[in-house]
Design a protein around this motif. Structure first.
Motif, short mmCIF file in Angstrom:
data_model
loop_
_atom_site.label_atom_id
_atom_site.label_comp_id
_atom_site.label_asym_id
_atom_site.label_seq_id
_atom_site.Cartn_x
_atom_site.Cartn_y
_atom_site.Cartn_z
N GLY A 5 0.80 -1.22 0.00
CA GLY A 5 0.00 0.00 0.00
C GLY A 5 0.83 1.27 0.00
O GLY A 5 0.28 2.36 0.22
N ILE A 6 2.12 1.15 -0.25
CA ILE A 6 3.03 2.31 -0.16
C ILE A 6 3.76 2.55 -1.48
O ILE A 6 3.91 3.69 -1.91
N HIS A 7 4.19 1.49 -2.14
CA HIS A 7 5.10 1.63 -3.27
C HIS A 7 4.46 1.17 -4.58
O HIS A 7 3.54 0.35 -4.59
N VAL A 8 4.99 1.72 -5.68
CA VAL A 8 4.71 1.23 -7.04
C VAL A 8 6.03 1.15 -7.78
O VAL A 8 7.01 1.79 -7.42
N ARG A 9 6.04 0.33 -8.85
CA ARG A 9 7.25 0.17 -9.65
C ARG A 9 7.24 1.12 -10.84
O ARG A 9 6.21 1.75 -11.14
N THR A 10 8.36 1.19 -11.54
CA THR A 10 8.46 2.09 -12.69
C THR A 10 7.40 1.77 -13.73
O THR A 10 6.73 2.66 -14.27
N SER A 20 5.49 5.51 -21.87
CA SER A 20 6.39 4.35 -21.87
C SER A 20 7.23 4.33 -20.59
O SER A 20 7.45 5.35 -19.95
N THR A 21 7.73 3.14 -20.29
CA THR A 21 8.60 3.00 -19.12
C THR A 21 9.87 3.81 -19.31
O THR A 21 10.39 4.40 -18.34
N SER A 74 15.71 -2.68 -8.31
CA SER A 74 14.32 -2.30 -8.52
C SER A 74 14.12 -0.88 -8.00
O SER A 74 14.55 -0.55 -6.89
N THR A 75 13.46 -0.04 -8.83
CA THR A 75 13.16 1.34 -8.43
C THR A 75 11.73 1.40 -7.94
O THR A 75 10.80 0.96 -8.64
#
Length: 203
Positions: A5-10, A20-21, A74-75
């Motif tokens: 519930g805190i983070h998301v990925r690129t 786009s990524t 991982s970012t």
């Protein structure tokens, strides 16, 4: 959001903003210090392994498929970091909507502050009027206090007089009791004299 519930990925940020990524990565690289100050985290090695293990645990049995572990790093972005990216992205309608929402929220907050400031100003004016009224009432209150003190003294004197009268009435009552006793004695003596006079007349 990831299961914490805190983070998301690129790739999640790119999907949200419909870009786009690579676009998200370039914006992040160009403004690295800024986004890191707003919550961007780069995980490597044991930190990445523990984070991956925690996400798999939160996702349950399908965690390994839904959250494949990155090979080297991982970012991760927080909500604040995503808002920061929204301010930096140019070619995203979603980012523009987010910026508009933030500006509207700031404007609404400013309006609330202005309204609050006006209310505080009105209250200050009312308090100023109350202060003036209290200053005018000051001498009146002083005179009332003096009159109340005078009344208190008079009431105290009255209590003392009533106390003295009560003692005097007690003395009078005792004197009346003594007079009643003396009258009873006199009546008995008079009755005795009459009886004796009657006896002498018969002789």
């Amino acid at each position: 959001m990831l299961p914490d519930g805190i983070h998301v990925r690129t790739e999640d940020v790119a999907r949200y903003f419909e870009v786009s990524t690579e676009t998200v990565k370039k914006v992040t690289q160009r403004h690295r210090a800024e986004v890191e100050g707003n919550g961007l985290v780069l995980l490597r090695g044991s930190e990445l392994w523990f984070f991956h293990r925690g996400m798999v645990s939160l996702w349950g049995g399908e965690g390994a498929e839904r959250y494949p572990q990155a090979a080297a790093q991982s970012t991760l972005y927080t909500r604040r970091t995503v808002l920061n990216i929204a301010m930096l992205l140019r070619d995203s309608d979603i980012a523009r909507c987010v910026r508009t929402h933030l500006l509207d929220a700031e404007e609404a907050l400013g309006t609330q502050y202005a309204s609050l400031d006006q209310r505080v100003t009105r209250i200050e004016r009312c308090l100023t009027g109350v202060g003036s009224a209290l200053q005018e009432l000051g001498p009146v209150l002083v005179r009332m206090s003096e009159r109340l003190d005078s009344l208190d003294r008079k009431v105290e004197v009255t209590h003392q007089v009533i106390g003295a009268m009560s003692l005097r009435l007690t003395d009078v009552q005792q004197e009346v009791v003594r007079l009643d006793g003396r009258l009873d004695c006199f009546a008995r003596q008079l009755k005795d004299l009459r009886r004796r006079s009657g006896q002498r007349g018969q002789r």
